[in-house]
Design an enzyme around this catalytic site. Structure first.
Site, short mmCIF file in Angstrom:
data_model
loop_
_atom_site.label_atom_id
_atom_site.label_comp_id
_atom_site.label_asym_id
_atom_site.label_seq_id
_atom_site.Cartn_x
_atom_site.Cartn_y
_atom_site.Cartn_z
CB VAL A 102 19.40 51.74 90.19
CG1 VAL A 102 19.89 52.21 88.82
CG2 VAL A 102 19.56 50.23 90.30
N GLY B 10 16.65 58.06 90.19
CA GLY B 10 17.10 56.98 91.06
C GLY B 10 15.92 56.11 91.44
CE LYS B 11 10.63 53.64 91.98
NZ LYS B 11 9.70 54.77 91.95
N GLY B 12 14.97 52.54 94.32
CA GLY B 12 15.46 51.53 95.23
C GLY B 12 14.36 50.57 95.63
CG ASP C 230 7.53 53.27 94.41
OD1 ASP C 230 7.45 54.20 93.61
OD2 ASP C 230 7.25 52.09 94.11
#
Length: 422
Positions: A65, A110-112, A151
């Site tokens: 995202v 952002g992040k995934g 992460d």
């Protein structure tokens, strides 16, 4: 604030949307700005077929995202965990936008993530998942588009695999496509401990604001992974008594203060804080959250402080090492009880600050000393603390509201200056 943009949203995303709405209202920005900032700019869900070591095929699901790109390329971690959801990734991407803006890093959020537990897979299988996931999201990422980082469940080796996979497709080595890489592949000195350094800097400032000297203060750290372990070490080095720590296996306590270096050696040998000889076990891991301490650092996962236990939190200062460890309901309870909560977008921003430093160094092919990295990190964190505390004091709001207002205001101002196209 209404939540019509996500009527079926999960609690963690609803918390993020409510925080945004509160900031928009305080700043008087209007409904159009709220809607623009509530919606992710771009998101993708991908299918990841995995050939297991035994020859069978399993299909996993991954997400990426990009919440906002107004102030620069998206920036945010990739997590491998069995409970990854799209709503969680959306919320974390939004918080990354605010985090970057708050510490004046020229990124959007952002992040995934991939929904699987890497501990249940071989290292070769994790590599295959990483490379297929990277190839699926490759059209969205790049040094000037979206820069992943480690992460939960990922590390510098995973980042090396991501960098290599992207570079193979691009036809050239792209060191800046990810951060958190090994030093030999363009990583930065100080990156491994950056989040914990930032947490410690802000914790010391927060304690001082309540008239508490770090030397001799009592601290409890929930989580003994990438963030919690080094936070406990740095707090102890600063003179705090770290009286309790926990991990996924359990929690331990010593009212006189744990011997953190000995505890780290124990964890390296056994894989857990449980069984450390110079401590007493806590009956339940969550008991750590309600100990009578000056400083509590939740540095594990989301929503550990909630309306069911917030009334029992005895710490005078809570510094959020994890993302979203305090629910919205708990936040209100802690504020009513005059517990100072330093929000995640400020407290754990040290990681993205040094990720930015790594990206700058990789793009210039010129690397800084560890002292330079840590000095610049300390200056950024202290400046962000001062700005946030000043706004909280002048407006009479919590640090979370102040931090979110500062960040949302910066992003909204960038939107206004760039204009609406077409």
């Amino acid at each position: 604030m209404t939540t019509d943009l996500a009527p079926q949203a999960s609690p963690v995303l609803l918390d993020a949307l409510e925080q945004l709405g509160d900031a928009v209202d305080l700043l008087g920005l209007g409904e159009g700005v709220r809607q623009s900032l509530a919606q992710p700019r771009r998101e993708v869900t991908v299918s990841i077929p995995l050939r297991r070591d035994d020859g069978s095929v399993e299909v996993l699901t991954g997400h990426r995202v990009q919440h906002n790109l107004t102030r620069g390329p998206a920036k945010g971690g990739v997590r491998f965990a069995a409970d990854v959801t799209l709503d969680e990734v959306r919320a974390l991407a939004m918080w990354m936008t605010w985090k970057c803006a708050l510490v004046d890093v020229p990124y959007g959020g952002g992040k995934g993530g991939v929904r699987f537990d890497p501990a249940r897979y071989s290292r070769a299988e994790v590599e295959r998942v990483t490379r297929r996931y990277t190839s699926e999201i490759a059209p969205l990422i790049g040094p000037d588009r979206d820069i992943p980082a480690p992460d939960l469940g990922t590390d510098e080796q995973v980042m090396a695999w991501m960098m290599d996979t992207f570079s193979a497709g691009a036809g050239h080595t792209a060191l800046g496509v990810v951060t958190g890489k090994p030093l030999s592949l363009g990583g930065s000195l100080g990156r491994q401990t950056a989040t914990s350094r930032g947490v410690t800097h802000v914790a010391i400032d927060a304690l001082a604001s309540r008239g508490i000297a770090v030397a001799g203060s009592r601290a409890a750290v929930q989580g003994f992974g990438k963030v919690g372990r080094y936070t406990a070490r740095f707090l102890a080095e600063a003179g705090a008594r770290v009286v309790a720590v926990s991990d996924e296996h359990g929690a331990i306590h010593d009212g006189a203060g744990l011997d953190v270096p000995a505890l780290e050696a124990h964890v390296d040998t056994t894989g857990s804080v449980v069984g450390f000889a110079r401590s007493e076990p806590l009956q339940h891991g969550d008991d750590l959250l309600t100990l009578p301490v000056d400083l509590l650092v939740p540095a594990a996962v989301e929503a550990v402080i909630h309306d069911g236990n917030a009334h029992q939190v005895l710490a005078r200062v809570v510094v959020e090492g994890a993302n979203g460890p305090t629910t919205r309901q708990a936040d209100a309870v802690l504020a009513d009880r005059d517990v100072l909560v330093v929000p995640d977008i400020l407290a754990n921003a040290g990681g993205v600050v040094v990720s930015y430093f790594e990206w700058v160094q990789a793009n210039q092919a010129f690397w800084w000393t560890e002292a330079e990295v840590e000095g610049r990190l300390a200056a950024r964190m202290s400046a962000a603390w001062r700005r946030t505390n000043e706004v909280a004091t002048s407006r009479g709001v919590t640090l979370r509201s102040a931090a979110t207002c500062l960040a949302v205001g910066a992003v909204a101002d960038a939107h206004r200056l760039r204009g609406l196209y077409p």
